[in-house]
Structure formats: structure tokens, C-alpha cells
Write a protein that holds these residues in place. Structure first.
Motif, PDB file in Angstrom:
ATOM      1  N   VAL A  70      12.938  11.520  14.285  1.00  0.00           N
ATOM      2  CA  VAL A  70      11.678  10.883  14.808  1.00  0.00           C
ATOM      3  C   VAL A  70      12.381   9.210  14.837  1.00  0.00           C
ATOM      4  CG1 VAL A  70       9.412   9.951  14.423  1.00  0.00           C
ATOM      5  CG2 VAL A  70      10.028  12.410  13.882  1.00  0.00           C
ATOM      6  N   TYR A  71      11.934   8.506  15.731  1.00  0.00           N
ATOM      7  CA  TYR A  71      12.364   7.098  15.819  1.00  0.00           C
ATOM      8  C   TYR A  71      11.278   6.266  16.284  1.00  0.00           C
ATOM      9  CZ  TYR A  71      12.920   7.072  20.745  1.00  0.00           C
ATOM     10  OH  TYR A  71      12.360   6.953  22.302  1.00  0.00           O
ATOM     11  N   ASN A  72      11.349   5.004  15.932  1.00  0.00           N
ATOM     12  CA  ASN A  72      10.308   3.821  16.070  1.00  0.00           C
ATOM     13  C   ASN A  72      11.087   2.590  16.119  1.00  0.00           C
ATOM     14  OD1 ASN A  72       7.953   2.579  16.384  1.00  0.00           O
ATOM     15  ND2 ASN A  72       7.425   2.713  14.169  1.00  0.00           N
ATOM     16  N   TYR A  73      10.698   1.599  16.849  1.00  0.00           N
ATOM     17  CA  TYR A  73      11.297   0.311  17.134  1.00  0.00           C
ATOM     18  C   TYR A  73      10.273  -0.560  17.378  1.00  0.00           C
ATOM     19  CZ  TYR A  73      10.512   0.661  22.142  1.00  0.00           C
ATOM     20  OH  TYR A  73       9.913   0.967  23.327  1.00  0.00           O
ATOM     21  N   PHE A  76      11.846  14.435   0.235  1.00  0.00           N
ATOM     22  CA  PHE A  76      12.488  13.324   0.451  1.00  0.00           C
ATOM     23  C   PHE A  76      13.306  13.533   2.034  1.00  0.00           C
ATOM     24  CE2 PHE A  76      12.463  12.838  -4.263  1.00  0.00           C
ATOM     25  CZ  PHE A  76      12.253  11.459  -4.321  1.00  0.00           C
ATOM     26  N   ARG A  77      13.172  12.458   2.734  1.00  0.00           N
ATOM     27  CA  ARG A  77      13.995  12.481   4.222  1.00  0.00           C
ATOM     28  C   ARG A  77      14.770  11.482   4.063  1.00  0.00           C
ATOM     29  NH1 ARG A  77       8.356  13.049   7.245  1.00  0.00           N
ATOM     30  NH2 ARG A  77       7.488  14.896   6.315  1.00  0.00           N
ATOM     31  N   THR A  78      15.974  11.662   4.937  1.00  0.00           N
ATOM     32  CA  THR A  78      16.690  10.429   5.162  1.00  0.00           C
ATOM     33  C   THR A  78      16.236   9.680   6.149  1.00  0.00           C
ATOM     34  OG1 THR A  78      18.747  12.105   4.854  1.00  0.00           O
ATOM     35  CG2 THR A  78      19.299  10.040   5.911  1.00  0.00           C
ATOM     36  N   ARG A  79      16.556   8.440   6.381  1.00  0.00           N
ATOM     37  CA  ARG A  79      16.008   7.447   7.095  1.00  0.00           C
ATOM     38  C   ARG A  79      17.042   6.141   7.196  1.00  0.00           C
ATOM     39  NH1 ARG A  79      10.222   4.267   6.081  1.00  0.00           N
ATOM     40  NH2 ARG A  79      11.666   3.238   4.730  1.00  0.00           N
ATOM     41  N   VAL A 120      15.079  -0.879  14.430  1.00  0.00           N
ATOM     42  CA  VAL A 120      15.019   0.474  14.877  1.00  0.00           C
ATOM     43  C   VAL A 120      15.234   1.470  13.395  1.00  0.00           C
ATOM     44  CG1 VAL A 120      16.243   2.434  16.092  1.00  0.00           C
ATOM     45  CG2 VAL A 120      16.157   0.092  16.960  1.00  0.00           C
ATOM     46  N   VAL A 121      14.293   2.236  13.550  1.00  0.00           N
ATOM     47  CA  VAL A 121      14.090   3.167  12.436  1.00  0.00           C
ATOM     48  C   VAL A 121      14.223   4.712  12.683  1.00  0.00           C
ATOM     49  CG1 VAL A 121      13.037   4.127  10.354  1.00  0.00           C
ATOM     50  CG2 VAL A 121      12.675   1.743  11.117  1.00  0.00           C
ATOM     51  N   VAL A 122      15.270   5.297  12.215  1.00  0.00           N
ATOM     52  CA  VAL A 122      15.379   6.785  12.568  1.00  0.00           C
ATOM     53  C   VAL A 122      15.173   7.326  11.398  1.00  0.00           C
ATOM     54  CG1 VAL A 122      17.151   8.511  13.517  1.00  0.00           C
ATOM     55  CG2 VAL A 122      17.029   6.213  14.620  1.00  0.00           C
ATOM     56  N   ARG A 123      14.418   8.545  11.454  1.00  0.00           N
ATOM     57  CA  ARG A 123      14.002   9.223  10.329  1.00  0.00           C
ATOM     58  C   ARG A 123      14.560  10.832  10.487  1.00  0.00           C
ATOM     59  NH1 ARG A 123       8.145   9.517   9.239  1.00  0.00           N
ATOM     60  NH2 ARG A 123       8.492  11.709  10.472  1.00  0.00           N
ATOM     61  N   ILE A 124      15.302  11.599   9.810  1.00  0.00           N
ATOM     62  CA  ILE A 124      15.689  12.819   9.866  1.00  0.00           C
ATOM     63  C   ILE A 124      14.936  13.582   9.063  1.00  0.00           C
ATOM     64  CG2 ILE A 124      17.528  14.558   9.554  1.00  0.00           C
ATOM     65  CD1 ILE A 124      19.454  12.189   9.907  1.00  0.00           C
ATOM     66  N   ASN A 125      13.894  14.580   9.587  1.00  0.00           N
ATOM     67  CA  ASN A 125      12.990  15.453   8.938  1.00  0.00           C
ATOM     68  C   ASN A 125      13.544  16.852   8.237  1.00  0.00           C
ATOM     69  OD1 ASN A 125      10.876  13.906   9.596  1.00  0.00           O
ATOM     70  ND2 ASN A 125      10.913  14.833  11.743  1.00  0.00           N
TER      71      ASN A 125
END
Length: 63
Positions: free
Chosen positions: A35-38, A8-11, A24-29
Motif C-alpha cells: 500500500v502506498y500513500n503520498y 508488525f509491518r515493514t514501512r 511517499v510511504v510504502v507499507r508491505i502487509n
């Protein structure tokens, strides 16, 4: 928390209004890196990408 193959990862997801909508999506590994994506798109298209439970919402009429 979002489930991936290795656990599981926080997003976090934010949607911003302008000439077109911005998602905008930010994922904490697991190792602490981020990692971010927009992407730009219409409300309808971006709403299809939402997954999970809504935690924060903007009050109507406020910017």
C-alpha cells in the motif's frame, strides 16, 4: 518495522525535494501486498510525520 493492531509491518518512507516537498510511504502487509500513500507539504509539516530509526540519508550537496 511498524506496529499495527494485527502485528508488525515493514514501512519505507522517502522525502523528495521540488517546488514543494513530497513524502511517499510504502507499507508491505503481512500477506505480501503493498500500500502506498503520498502527500505534499512543507519540511516542518512532513518532519512531524517521521517515526522510527533513520536508515539511509542523502549526503549534503548531492541530488
Amino acid at each position: 518495522m511498524t506496529e499495527y493492531e494485527d502485528g508488525f509491518r515493514t514501512r519505507y518512507i522517502g522525502v523528495f525535494r521540488g517546488n514543494s516537498q513530497l513524502l511517499v510511504v510504502v507499507r508491505i502487509n503481512q500477506d505480501g501486498t503493498m500500500v502506498y500513500n503520498y502527500m505534499h507539504g512543507s519540511d516542518k509539516r512532513l518532519n512531524q510525520l517521521r517515526v522510527g530509526q533513520l536508515i539511509y540519508t542523502r549526503e549534503e550537496g548531492k541530488r
